[in-house]
Structures are given as C-alpha cells and as structure tokens.
Motif scaffolding. Structure first.
Motif, mmCIF file in Angstrom:
data_model
loop_
_atom_site.group_PDB
_atom_site.id
_atom_site.type_symbol
_atom_site.label_atom_id
_atom_site.label_comp_id
_atom_site.label_asym_id
_atom_site.label_seq_id
_atom_site.Cartn_x
_atom_site.Cartn_y
_atom_site.Cartn_z
ATOM 1 N N VAL A 142 -28.341 -0.690 34.884
ATOM 2 C CA VAL A 142 -28.016 -1.975 34.414
ATOM 3 C C VAL A 142 -27.075 -2.938 34.471
ATOM 4 O O VAL A 142 -26.047 -2.146 35.769
ATOM 5 C CB VAL A 142 -26.286 -0.877 32.949
ATOM 6 C CG1 VAL A 142 -25.806 -1.880 32.085
ATOM 7 C CG2 VAL A 142 -26.810 0.045 32.093
ATOM 8 N N LEU A 196 -31.116 3.336 27.189
ATOM 9 C CA LEU A 196 -29.700 2.268 27.017
ATOM 10 C C LEU A 196 -30.159 1.563 26.049
ATOM 11 O O LEU A 196 -31.416 1.078 26.074
ATOM 12 C CB LEU A 196 -29.684 1.352 28.168
ATOM 13 C CG LEU A 196 -28.647 0.565 27.766
ATOM 14 C CD1 LEU A 196 -27.236 1.727 28.421
ATOM 15 C CD2 LEU A 196 -29.193 -1.157 28.586
ATOM 16 N N SER A 215 -32.015 -2.917 31.076
ATOM 17 C CA SER A 215 -32.293 -2.351 32.112
ATOM 18 C C SER A 215 -33.499 -2.119 32.757
ATOM 19 O O SER A 215 -34.076 -1.658 32.305
ATOM 20 C CB SER A 215 -31.611 -0.483 31.168
ATOM 21 O OG SER A 215 -32.336 0.673 31.727
ATOM 22 N N LEU A 248 -30.807 5.534 35.706
ATOM 23 C CA LEU A 248 -30.164 4.843 34.404
ATOM 24 C C LEU A 248 -29.788 2.891 35.157
ATOM 25 O O LEU A 248 -28.404 3.239 35.835
ATOM 26 C CB LEU A 248 -29.975 5.141 33.431
ATOM 27 C CG LEU A 248 -29.761 4.114 32.209
ATOM 28 C CD1 LEU A 248 -31.207 3.914 31.316
ATOM 29 C CD2 LEU A 248 -28.677 4.734 30.687
#
Length: 359
Positions: free
Chosen positions: A108, A59, A98, A106
């Motif tokens: 977030v 990210l 992240s 991933l």
C-alpha cells in the motif's frame, strides 16, 4: 564367588521418614505433572504443526465518508489552497494504490516520487533517460483502506484417512483479531474477513504513520515517508475452546511490525507514443514508499492418538522409577545409616554347585 551368578530383588521396608517423605512428595509431583500434561495440555492428541492452506488477499476502497475531514498537515489536495502546504496529496483508488500484486503480500503506497522521463536515443548515451518532471506526493489516508482476506486450511499429516480429514474455510470458522498482548480486539464477520489498515496498525502496536521510522537509513523520516513492514500470522487451532478432545477449527490474526525494516519498490510504466522506433521513448518511474503486509498461515491442528497417550503414561512411569532409584542411592550411599541399610537390602545365598562323583 562365581562370576556366573543371578541377582534378584526382595522387598525391604526402610523405616526412615526422610526417605519416605521425599519419595512420596516427589511421586505426587510427578503424577500430578503427568496428569496435567495428559488432560490439561492434551497430551493424548497428535498435532500437525505445519498445516497448509490457500490465501487470497485484496485491497478495496474505503467508505466514501472516510475523507470528509481536514487534510493532513503539510499536505494539500491538488487544486486546494491551504496555508503552509508543502506537498501535494492525491487520492488513488485501491487498484492503483496497491502494487505490486503478489499472492501472500499486499503493498500500500503512502508516498511517491513520480518522474516523467524521456530517452532521445542519443548515439552517445542511448541508455540514458532524462527526467523532464518530478512530482512528490502523499496518498490520501491509506489507513482507511480495507484489506479483504479469504483463506482455507488443511492438516496434511492426517490427509491419508479421509474420515479424519481436518480442514476448513474461513467462511465456516470463527476468527478474531488479536492485539500484541494476545487479547481479542474483535470477531470476524461472515463472508470475507475485512480489516482496515488502521486496525492492523492497532493490533501490531503502530500508533500512526507519523511515527519516526527506526530503519537505519531513515534519517528521521516517518513511516509515511519511508515505509514499514507488517507481519500478519493467521494461526489455526481446534483445541482452544474445548476442555477435552477437539472441536471446530478457529483462527486468529496476530500482527507484528518488523523492526528496522522500511519498504520501497520501483514501478516503471512505459508510454507508447507511436509505432516508429526512431521516435523518442518515454516512461513514468514511480518510487513507491509504503506499507508492506506479509501474510503467513500457521497453527496446530490435532486429533486423538492412542500412541501419544501411551507415551505420556510410560514417561510418567519412567520418572517414578527414576525417583525410586534416586531414593535407593541416597539410602545406600549417602545417608549416615547407609551401611546398616545395605545389610537389609543385600543378601547372598549359599553357593549351590552341582557335586561331581569321583571315581
């Protein structure tokens, strides 16, 4: 009649338009489907349906001008004065936003409950941490952050023959982002693939983080407050843009939201205050709600195979034989003239036995 007899065949033309029309129409359909399977569906190719590859995702921060707008409703940046501000909103860089770090996933963060806790090492309850302060805040515009993806692929089914190795890197392949209907949204540029989270939302049919979550324990909370899970499939093919044979490997991003799923993870950060073990221990406990993006690699990579071509041809011939057998059954056992047709088809020769001499 002896049980040890031999049955052979003779060619008989039955002048019945019902049988002839039915047979030839069926034969034309079978031949057409066989040719379509071979040339349109590329039945002469052998496919590896389980290619493997490597994947690296990270990210990165959005563009600076992404935050030059009015903050979220019911959310304020720390230190600002906004009417009806009920919750703080913080900017976090990509590294802090992240967490945890995983190979194909991933995370977030969109909402956080941050608790500052201390343990006084009480002899009565030594395991208990007391919450000194709790902060709740949203993260500022997580949709604007950029997901960078780099990946490679190889068809291991053909790996034994180095001359026929089918492999590629995303830097040398064409790729597209697809929407939920299978239409191309945009083409990937050179270098690492860069996709904003808002683009992934659009491709997966998520309008915004303000939608109410369908998770069973959401209780009317939004995706921003309760989290959601996105499934991103990178699908590879080397037969899509060629009318015959194979071509260069291409890939596409296909995004879907996992229904009824929320996402939350706890992050624990110890605070070291001194070397003396008798001192109070402190920590920061973050309950992180957010977007979980899962990546997988899939697809079908093919190469020419003579055996596959032969199998398709033999299958078509087998269907033609089956059609002839069905027509024979209709002629000999179903149609009104079946007894007359049998007399044309079945014929027995006289008995030919070797004579023996009598003494």
């Amino acid at each position: 009649m002896s049980v040890f007899h031999y049955a052979t065949y003779k060619y008989v033309t039955i002048r019945d338009s019902r049988l002839g029309i039915g047979y030839y129409i069926t034969a034309i359909i079978i031949i057409s489907l066989t040719m379509a399977e071979i040339f349109i569906n590329k039945g002469y190719l052998e496919f590896d349906s389980y290619p493997i590859g490597s994947l690296r995702i990270m990210l990165s921060d959005p563009k600076i001008d992404a935050f030059n707008y009015e903050p979220l409703s019911k959310c304020c940046i720390k230190g600002s004065l906004i009417d009806n501000c009920t919750m703080q909103c913080r900017y976090l860089d990509a590294q802090e936003l992240s967490w945890p770090i995983q190979s194909r996933t991933l995370s977030v963060m969109t909402f956080c409950k941050e608790r500052w806790q201390s343990n006084q090492q009480s002899s009565i309850r030594p395991e208990e941490f007391l919450t000194l302060r709790e902060d709740k805040f949203y993260t500022l515009k997580p949709e604007e952050y950029v997901v960078k993806v780099e990946h490679t692929i190889i068809a291991t089914k053909f790996h034994g023959n180095h001359d026929l190795k089918i492999a590629g890197s995303q830097r040398s392949m064409k790729g597209w982002l697809y929407d939920a209907n299978g239409s191309r949204i945009r083409e990937m540029n050179d270098g690492a693939d860069k996709l904003t989270i808002s683009e992934l939302f659009s491709a997966g049919g998520v309008n915004s983080l303000e939608q109410v979550s369908d998770a069973l324990n959401a209780n009317g909370k939004t995706y921003r407050r309760h989290g959601l899970v996105l499934h991103v499939a990178i699908k590879y093919t080397n037969t899509y843009d060629t009318w015959f044979g194979t071509g260069a490997i291409q890939y596409g991003y296909h995004v879907s939201r996992i229904p009824f799923a929320d996402y939350r993870v706890n992050e624990l950060t110890p605070i070291v205050q001194g070397m003396n073990s008798s001192e109070a221990k402190s920590r920061i406990l973050r309950k992180r709600y957010g977007i979980k993006i899962e990546f997988i690699q899939a697809g079908m990579l093919g190469k020419f195979s003579f055996s596959c071509l032969v199998i398709k041809l033999v299958s078509g011939l087998g269907l033609l034989t089956l059609t002839a057998t069905i027509v024979d059954v209709l002629a000999l056992y179903v149609l009104p003239d079946r007894f007359r047709y049998r007399s044309y088809v079945y014929e027995s020769s006289p008995s030919h036995e070797k004579s023996t001499k009598q003494d």
